[in-house]
Design an enzyme around this catalytic site. Sequence first.
Site, short mmCIF file in Angstrom:
data_model
loop_
_atom_site.label_atom_id
_atom_site.label_comp_id
_atom_site.label_asym_id
_atom_site.label_seq_id
_atom_site.Cartn_x
_atom_site.Cartn_y
_atom_site.Cartn_z
N GLY A 221 1.09 -1.09 0.13
CA GLY A 221 -0.12 -0.06 0.04
C GLY A 221 0.93 1.13 0.16
O GLY A 221 1.84 1.18 -0.93
N GLU A 222 0.57 2.05 0.73
CA GLU A 222 1.50 3.19 1.03
C GLU A 222 1.92 3.48 2.57
O GLU A 222 1.17 3.69 3.40
CB GLU A 222 0.68 4.50 0.47
N SER A 223 3.39 3.21 2.68
CA SER A 223 3.59 3.08 4.09
C SER A 223 3.64 4.47 4.72
O SER A 223 3.43 4.63 5.74
CB SER A 223 5.11 2.79 4.10
N CYS B 37 6.06 -5.53 0.51
CA CYS B 37 5.93 -4.42 -0.12
C CYS B 37 5.93 -3.08 0.90
O CYS B 37 7.16 -2.86 1.48
CB CYS B 37 4.90 -4.11 -1.08
N ARG C 209 12.99 3.06 -0.46
CA ARG C 209 11.44 2.99 -0.91
C ARG C 209 11.61 3.45 -2.44
O ARG C 209 12.39 4.55 -2.77
CB ARG C 209 10.72 4.25 -0.03
N ILE D 12 5.19 -3.26 -7.66
CA ILE D 12 4.58 -2.07 -7.66
C ILE D 12 5.23 -1.11 -6.87
O ILE D 12 4.98 -0.87 -5.87
CB ILE D 12 2.90 -2.19 -7.32
N ARG D 13 5.73 0.00 -7.47
CA ARG D 13 6.30 1.20 -6.67
C ARG D 13 7.17 0.39 -5.63
O ARG D 13 7.04 1.02 -4.48
CB ARG D 13 5.58 2.23 -6.12
N HIS E 247 4.28 -8.21 -4.48
CA HIS E 247 2.98 -8.72 -3.90
C HIS E 247 2.57 -9.85 -4.01
O HIS E 247 2.06 -10.41 -5.28
CB HIS E 247 2.00 -7.88 -4.56
N GLU F 94 0.28 -11.52 -2.73
CA GLU F 94 -1.33 -11.93 -3.00
C GLU F 94 -1.91 -11.61 -4.06
O GLU F 94 -3.11 -11.95 -4.10
CB GLU F 94 -1.72 -10.99 -1.73
N1 GLN Z 1 5.94 2.63 -2.59
C1 GLN Z 1 5.24 2.36 -1.49
C2 GLN Z 1 5.53 2.75 -0.14
O1 GLN Z 1 6.63 3.38 -0.28
C3 GLN Z 1 5.00 0.87 -1.48
C4 GLN Z 1 4.46 0.38 -2.73
C5 GLN Z 1 3.72 -0.96 -2.42
O2 GLN Z 1 3.41 -1.41 -1.56
N2 GLN Z 1 3.15 -1.58 -3.60
O3 GLN Z 1 4.91 2.76 0.95
#
Ligand code: GLN
Length: 193
Positions: free
Chosen positions: A47-49, A79, A109, A137-138, A172, A174
């Site tokens: 997700g987005e930390s 992630c 990150r 993903i990112r 990921h 999942e």
């Molecule tokens: N770039 C996101 C972060 O820094 C992590 C991306 C992800 O969980 N798919 O949190």
Amino acid sequence: MVTVGVLSLQGAFREHVSVLRSLGAQTRKVTRPEHLEGLDSIVLPGGESSAMVRIAANVGLFPVLSQRIRDGLPTFGTCAGLILLAERLTDETLDGYGRLGGLGITVARNAYGSQRESFVAPLTVTGLDGDFHGTFIRAPQIVDAGDAEVLASHAGLPVLVRSGNVWGGSFHPELGPDTRIHELFLQTVGVTV
Ligand code: GLN
């Protein structure tokens, strides 16, 4: 029946819940310290930390969870979840917010690129027969695995690591129909579903 918690502050928690349920585990969404009581294991999703640390700070979740992890709670961060577990980050963007720690690794990150640079890579994973297709993903890059055991690498860098009861992956596991990494994690840490 075992109960696996899934940190559900933000991000891809629903997908982990459905994989874990398909494997026969009971799941519990974790958003507050009291949700940790009696858990056999926990998964920290992607997700987005930067959002997760802010939301968690409001409810005082991470100090309690961090202690549970250090006391041996089987934990798998993927992630953004990996970012929460890393003892060291290469940038200061999350400084001032509590994280969890537990994995003696260094993480950069977003080092695998932006959303548009997302990719799927075949990974050879210790303990699995046949490649696992990892979705990035990112994704955060593990730039130094420290004393963690490396279970899979991509382009010369670790992407799945383990240190005792704590597992972390850049990708990921999942997403997609292949549930073998969740199974491997649960089996290895002794959580029988
Ligand atoms: N770039 C996101 C972060 O820094 C992590 C991306 C992800 O969980 N798919 O949190």
